[in-house]
Motif scaffolding. Sequence first.
Motif, PDB file in Angstrom:
ATOM      1  N   ILE A 283      30.099  39.524  35.423  1.00 10.72           N
ATOM      2  CA  ILE A 283      31.269  38.999  36.147  1.00 10.72           C
ATOM      3  C   ILE A 283      31.986  40.092  36.931  1.00 10.72           C
ATOM      4  O   ILE A 283      31.812  41.285  36.659  1.00 10.72           O
ATOM      5  N   GLU A 284      32.791  39.649  37.866  1.00 13.84           N
ATOM      6  CA  GLU A 284      33.617  40.573  38.649  1.00 13.84           C
ATOM      7  C   GLU A 284      35.061  40.111  38.573  1.00 13.84           C
ATOM      8  O   GLU A 284      35.340  38.926  38.801  1.00 13.84           O
ATOM      9  N   ASP A 285      35.912  41.037  38.230  1.00 16.50           N
ATOM     10  CA  ASP A 285      37.338  40.731  38.144  1.00 16.50           C
ATOM     11  C   ASP A 285      37.892  40.566  39.560  1.00 16.50           C
ATOM     12  O   ASP A 285      37.839  41.495  40.368  1.00 16.50           O
ATOM     13  N   ILE A 286      38.405  39.373  39.867  1.00 13.79           N
ATOM     14  CA  ILE A 286      38.997  39.191  41.204  1.00 13.79           C
ATOM     15  C   ILE A 286      40.463  38.761  41.071  1.00 13.79           C
ATOM     16  O   ILE A 286      41.009  38.077  41.933  1.00 13.79           O
ATOM     17  N   THR A 287      41.041  39.173  39.935  1.00 11.15           N
ATOM     18  CA  THR A 287      42.445  38.832  39.711  1.00 11.15           C
ATOM     19  C   THR A 287      43.319  39.524  40.758  1.00 11.15           C
ATOM     20  O   THR A 287      43.145  40.714  41.026  1.00 11.15           O
ATOM     21  N   VAL A 288      44.205  38.769  41.304  1.00 14.52           N
ATOM     22  CA  VAL A 288      45.099  39.331  42.311  1.00 14.52           C
ATOM     23  C   VAL A 288      46.332  39.895  41.605  1.00 14.52           C
ATOM     24  O   VAL A 288      46.970  39.215  40.812  1.00 14.52           O
ATOM     25  N   ASN A 289      46.623  41.187  41.863  1.00 11.22           N
ATOM     26  CA  ASN A 289      47.752  41.845  41.193  1.00 11.22           C
ATOM     27  C   ASN A 289      49.073  41.394  41.799  1.00 11.22           C
ATOM     28  O   ASN A 289      49.096  40.708  42.813  1.00 11.22           O
ATOM     29  N   SER A 290      50.165  41.892  41.194  1.00 13.18           N
ATOM     30  CA  SER A 290      51.472  41.592  41.786  1.00 13.18           C
ATOM     31  C   SER A 290      51.475  42.248  43.162  1.00 13.18           C
ATOM     32  O   SER A 290      50.895  43.315  43.363  1.00 13.18           O
ATOM     33  N   GLY A 291      52.119  41.598  44.111  1.00  8.52           N
ATOM     34  CA  GLY A 291      52.056  42.088  45.490  1.00  8.52           C
ATOM     35  C   GLY A 291      50.811  41.556  46.163  1.00  8.52           C
ATOM     36  O   GLY A 291      50.551  41.819  47.316  1.00  8.52           O
ATOM     37  N   ASN A 292      50.005  40.811  45.399  1.00 10.16           N
ATOM     38  CA  ASN A 292      48.807  40.167  45.926  1.00 10.16           C
ATOM     39  C   ASN A 292      47.725  41.157  46.336  1.00 10.16           C
ATOM     40  O   ASN A 292      47.012  40.942  47.302  1.00 10.16           O
TER      41      ASN A 292
END
Length: 438
Positions: A283-292
């Motif tokens: 898998i690949e982490d594609i979580t968007v951080n704060s500030g996008n």
Amino acid sequence: MNKKTLYLECYSGISGDMTVAALLDLGASQDVLMAGLNSLHVEGYKIKIGRRIKSSIDACDFDVILDQNGHSHMDDEHSHDHNHNGEHDHGHEYTHIQNHDHDHNHTPIQLGQHDHRNLYDINTIIDNSDISKKAKEIAKKTFHIVAVAEAKAHGKSIEEVHFHEVGAIDSIVDIVAAAICLDNLGIEEVIVSELYEGTGHIKCQHGILPVPVPAVANIAAEHHIPLHITSVKGELVTPTGAAIVAAIRTKDSLPKDFRIHRIGLGAGKREYEQASILRAMLIEDITVNSGNTINDKVWVLEANIDDCSGEALSFTMDLLLEKGAKDVYYTPIYMKKNRPAYMLGVICDEEKLSLLEEIIFTHTTTIGIRKHEDTRTTLGREVRKVATPYGDALVKVCTYNQNTFYYPEYESVKKICLEYNKDYNSIYQLIQKIALEL
Ligand SMILES: O=C([S-])c1cc(C(=O)S)c[n+]([C@@H]2O[C@H](COP(=O)(O)O)[C@@H](O)[C@H]2O)c1
Ligand code: NI
């Protein structure tokens, strides 16, 4: 791509052979696996790699078949995944049986049910093999975890623990095979779900033991591995499976958003109401951080070139982009011996490295390429189609904190300008305005 992350979904428990099967299904090399196992110089077994249908789902099957004089600890004493009572699917022809071919400089090691080997003996077998340093580390760590759990269960020191069941051939093969496959896949991070376990009792060499068996309970307690007890009667998590998890797990939880690159299914040997399958995913982490923003990794290739024609450099740039480079650029530089030259820069994913290096060496005059992995922060983005009086146009929409930016795609602007004989800026602004109003 981010770190190469493996996710093991253990909703049907986990055992050594299920792990190896899932990793093979994920793409680990059978040749590397077999060469590694042969180099252990352990005799008395064959490997069968095939397919097995579990609850109508096609999964990879990894079997350690002991020779007549060998004796599987699972064959006649108790039932769990090693019992060969599952349905085999002969429709899928993917069976490979390999006899072990031994290097005659080594004395093959014969292990059977009654051989009692301690951790030191097992470590020596692993150390003397040709498997990679990383695979050795993983295998020895896994055996150490089993030894600590067994020592605790039986009130002995780890030096006193003699591996009979757990040290027999199929445990050595399962543990070492899992380590070889993990290393072969280049796994850097491992996330494991909670381990679904059955309930009741199982019969083994020690007599009748409660499920989870003492070794599994000890490993789960020592390594803070969450267990989830289901109503399934029997053992879903074996000591080998739990020890592999404890040895390789680097992270507790899945990222909020992820992309699945590959899936591997490893078959268990028993039939339960639910599919007895270990699912492994890259898998690949594609979580968007704060500030996008999104953090990921890319590779950067660089070469300083002072003796190549502009034509060859242009051709190379086109080919690199066509073959998957994320970006290619030339920077004018002033090199040694007062030579005006160009630095070629290429940004790409890890899997493109060798192909793109080959292109650079083939089509330019460079004789060396620098390369390094870099971290990157990018803005979350999506490409939207907007309708304009001149037809559809694509717009890249990026957000940062509370702000949204609209960037019309160059190819869309160009197409409209050429088709309708318009100037670039007015078409760019028109598309941007329409996107903004939407
Ligand atoms: O051989 C030993 S000492 C042994 C200990 C325990 C304890 O929990 S203690 C359990 N078992 C059972 O043997 C089989 C083999 O497991 P693998 O991990 O080698 O596949 C399994 O049913 C264990 O629960 C053996
Ligand atoms: Ni035991």
